[in-house]
Design a protein around this motif. Structure first.
Motif, PDB file in Angstrom:
ATOM      1  N   THR A 126       6.802  -2.735   1.438  1.00  0.00           N
ATOM      2  CA  THR A 126       6.024  -3.515   0.576  1.00  0.00           C
ATOM      3  C   THR A 126       5.576  -4.897   0.598  1.00  0.00           C
ATOM      4  N   TRP A 156       2.746   2.463  -0.237  1.00  0.00           N
ATOM      5  CA  TRP A 156       3.572   3.586  -0.751  1.00  0.00           C
ATOM      6  C   TRP A 156       3.487   4.733   0.569  1.00  0.00           C
ATOM      7  N   TYR A 179      -1.684  -0.990  -2.710  1.00  0.00           N
ATOM      8  CA  TYR A 179      -0.668  -0.177  -3.384  1.00  0.00           C
ATOM      9  C   TYR A 179      -0.531   1.120  -2.370  1.00  0.00           C
ATOM     10  N   PHE A 199       9.875  -5.561  -5.037  1.00  0.00           N
ATOM     11  CA  PHE A 199       8.506  -4.855  -5.513  1.00  0.00           C
ATOM     12  C   PHE A 199       7.837  -5.692  -6.708  1.00  0.00           C
ATOM     13  N   TYR A 224       4.256   6.902 -13.752  1.00  0.00           N
ATOM     14  CA  TYR A 224       5.431   6.598 -13.104  1.00  0.00           C
ATOM     15  C   TYR A 224       6.690   7.331 -13.716  1.00  0.00           C
ATOM     16  N   CYS A 229      -5.348   3.778  -7.599  1.00  0.00           N
ATOM     17  CA  CYS A 229      -3.897   3.841  -7.573  1.00  0.00           C
ATOM     18  C   CYS A 229      -3.336   5.014  -8.237  1.00  0.00           C
ATOM     19  N   TYR A 253      -0.997   8.511  -7.153  1.00  0.00           N
ATOM     20  CA  TYR A 253       0.355   7.879  -7.707  1.00  0.00           C
ATOM     21  C   TYR A 253       1.646   8.447  -7.133  1.00  0.00           C
ATOM     22  N   CYS A 281       3.861   7.051  -4.700  1.00  0.00           N
ATOM     23  CA  CYS A 281       4.670   6.175  -5.272  1.00  0.00           C
ATOM     24  C   CYS A 281       5.892   6.936  -5.576  1.00  0.00           C
ATOM     25  N   SER A 336      12.051  -1.243   2.073  1.00  0.00           N
ATOM     26  CA  SER A 336      11.037  -1.583   0.892  1.00  0.00           C
ATOM     27  C   SER A 336      10.473  -3.236   1.281  1.00  0.00           C
ATOM     28  N   GLU A 391       9.939   6.751  -4.185  1.00  0.00           N
ATOM     29  CA  GLU A 391      10.868   6.494  -4.974  1.00  0.00           C
ATOM     30  C   GLU A 391      12.111   7.578  -4.823  1.00  0.00           C
TER      31      GLU A 391
END
Length: 475
Positions: free
Chosen positions: A405, A434, A430, A261, A294, A371, A375, A378, A401, A382
Motif C-alpha cells: 500500500t 487492494w 486504491y 494505511f 467498509y 473505489c 470495495y 479491500c 501492507s 482486511e
C-alpha cells in the motif's frame, strides 16, 4: 462457564451460526461509530454557515482533518489488537488466569497512551494541516475542530482497548449498545453546538469528544462488574511485563500497518486538496459513505482475528480452515452488495452532505465508481490481514501492507499521478493496492498455517513415540 462467568468459546459448535451472531452486532457497531463523523459532516454541510460558501468551507474543514486524525490515533489505538488477540488465544487455550493480567495491563496502558496523544494532537494540528496544502479559509476552522476532537482521544483509546478484550471473549452486543448511546449523544450535541451556539466545525468536534467519553464510561462500568470473565478491578491496575510484551509484539506491527494505511490516505488527501474546495468536500462525503461499506466487511476482519486466534490457542487447525473460508466468502458477498447499493443511491446520499453542490456531488461519484464498486477487494485484504494476526504473525502482515500500500501509493502519486493529474488516475491507486496486498496476505497465511499444522503433527508423533517407549519399558 468459568467460575460462574460466561465466555464464548468458538472452537466448538456450528461455525456459521456463531459467526453470524458475532459479526452482526459488529456491523451495527461499526455503522454507529461512523454516525459520529457522519453527524459532523451532515450538520456542518447543511447548517455550518450562513451561505453555501461558508457551509462548503466548514464541510471541507471537517473532511480535511479525517485522514490526519486517523493517522495519529490509529498509530496508537491499533496496539489494542494485541490485547484482543492475546485474550482470544487465552480463551482458546483455557488460560483464564491470564485474562486478568491482560485486562489490567491493557486498561492502564491505554490510559497512558491517551494522555500522551492529547497534547500531540494540539501541537501538530496547524503545521500538519498546513503541510497538507489545506486552504487558508478551511484551515481556520479545521485547526479548532481537530483540537476539540482530540479532547476525546484519551476516552476513545481506553474504550478501544476494552472493546477489543470484550469482543475477543465473544461479546459483541454490549459494545454495540454503548455506541448507540454515545452516537445519540453525539447527534444531540452536534445540533446544539451548531444550531444554538453557532460554533460551526469546532462545535461538532466538541460533540464527538463528549460522545467518546460517554462510550468509555459505559464500557468501564460494565467491566468493573464481577460477573464477567474480563473483570476489571481498579485496585489491580498495573503493567505486567510479559503480557505487555506479547501485546506489543502483536499490536505494534498492527499499528505500523494502520499508520501506513492512513499515511497513504494523507498523501492522497493532499493530492485531492489540489483540485479545490468543491472536490475536497465531495471527496470527504464519498469517503464517509465508503466507511459504511467498509464497516460490514471489517466485522469479518474482526471475526477472522477472533476465530483464528481462539482456534490457534485450541490448536484446531482443520476447523480453523472452515472459519477462514466462511470469512472470505462472506466478505466478498457483503462487500459487493453494500458497495453497489451505495453507488445506486450515490447522488441522493451525497446530496445529504453537500446539498445543491453539483461539483461536489460529481467529484464524490467519481470516487465511488472507482473505489466503492470494488470495495470488496479491500475486505479481502482486511480478512487476509486478520488471519495473519490471529495466527500471531502480525509483523508479516504489516510488512506486506507497507510494501503493498504505502510504497506503491507513493510511487503512484509521484510518478503516475504526477504525469496524469486527474481524479480518476489518483483514485485508481486504491483498487490496485487492494489486489496486491490481499494476494500477498493470503499467500503468507497459507504457508503460516501449514507450518502450524506440521509443528502439531511433529508434537503428536513425538508424544506417540514417548508413550510407546514407556509401554515397552513397563512391559
Amino acid at each position: 462457564m468459568v467460575q460462574g462467568k460466561q465466555v464464548r468459546n468458538f472452537t466448538e459448535g456450528p461455525i456459521i451460526k456463531q459467526m453470524i451472531k458475532f459479526v452482526i452486532p459488529l456491523m451495527i457497531t461499526g455503522v454507529m461509530q461512523l454516525l459520529f463523523n457522519t453527524a459532523d459532516t451532515i450538520v456542518v454541510g447543511r447548517w455550518g454557515g450562513d451561505t453555501p460558501e461558508a457551509r462548503e468551507t466548514a464541510l471541507a474543514a471537517v473532511g480535511s482533518c479525517g485522514s490526519l486524525i486517523n493517522m495519529i490515533v490509529i498509530l496508537f489505538s491499533n496496539i489494542s489488537l494485541g490485547a484482543g488477540v492475546s485474550t482470544a488465544q487465552a480463551i482458546g487455550a483455557k488460560k483464564y488466569d491470564e485474562i486478568e493480567r491482560i485486562v489490567h495491563t491493557s486498561v492502564l496502558f491505554a490510559a497512558i497512551l491517551g494522555v500522551f496523544i492529547l497534547p500531540v494532537g494540539f501541537i501538530v494540528a496547524r503545521p500538519a494541516l498546513t503541510a497538507m496544502g489545506t486552504d487558508p479559509l478551511v484551515l481556520n476552522q479545521a485547526v479548532p475542530y481537530m483540537m476539540a476532537y482530540f479532547c476525546g482521544v484519551p476516552a476513545s483509546m481506553v474504550y478501544n482497548y476494552c472493546a477489543a478484550i470484550v469482543r475477543s471473549s465473544g461479546e459483541t452486543v454490549r459494545p454495540m449498545r454503548y455506541l448507540f448511546v454515545a452516537g445519540a449523544t453525539n447527534v444531540v450535541f452536534n445540533l446544539i453546538a451548531v444550531l444554538v451556539f453557532h460554533l460551526g466545525a469546532v462545535g461538532v468536534g466538541i460533540a464527538t469528544a463528549v460522545s467518546n467519553w460517554v462510550a468509555c464510561i459505559l464500557m468501564l462500568r460494565h467491566m468493573i462488574s464481577p460477573d464477567v470473565v474480563y473483570h476489571l478491578n481498579p485496585r489491580k491496575l498495573g503493567i505486567d511485563g510479559s503480557v505487555l510484551k506479547k501485546m506489543l509484539r502483536i499490536g505494534i506491527p498492527a499499528s505500523v500497518q494502520g499508520f501506513v494505511f492512513t499515511t497513504s490516505h494523507v498523501l492522497i488527501q493532499s493530492s485531492v486538496n489540489s483540485f479545490g474546495k468543491a472536490v475536497v468536500a465531495g471527496n470527504a462525503a464519498a469517503a464517509n459513505l465508503d466507511g459504511y461499506t467498509y464497516q460490514p466487511m471489517n466485522a469479518f476482519y474482526q471475526a477472522a482475528v477472533t476465530f483464528v486466534g481462539q482456534h490457534k490457542g485450541a490448536r484446531k487447525y482443520r476447523r480453523m480452515k472452515t472459519c477462514i473460508l466462511c470469512c472470505v466468502l462472506c466478505v466478498v458477498i457483503v462487500g459487493a452488495a453494500v458497495g453497489w447499493l451505495t453507488i445506486a443511491l450515490g447522488p441522493q446520499l451525497l446530496s445529504l452532505y453537500a446539498p445543491e453542490n453539483e461539483a461536489a456531488i460529481e467529484a464524490g461519484m467519481t470516487r465511488m465508481m472507482i473505489c466503492t464498486s470494488v470495495y470488496f477487494l479491500c475486505g479481502l485484504m482486511e480478512v487476509g490481514s486478520g488471519i495473519m494476526r490471529g495466527l500471531g504473525h502480525s509483523t508479516t502482515s504489516s510488512i506486506t501492507s507497507l510494501v503493498g500500500t504505502f510504497a506503491f501509493r507513493i510511487f503512484w502519486i509521484l510518478v503516475i499521478f504526477a504525469q496524469n493529474h486527474s481524479l480518476v488516475v489518483l483514485y485508481l491507486s486504491y483498487p490496485i493496492t487492494w489486489i496486491l496486498t490481499a494476494s500477498a496476505h493470503f499467500i503468507f497465511s497459507y504457508f503460516a498455517l501449514q507450518r502450524e499444522i506440521r509443528a502439531l503433527r511433529r508434537e503428536s508423533e513425538g508424544a506417540a513415540d514417548g508413550e510407546r517407549v514407556l509401554a515397552e519399558s513397563n512391559s
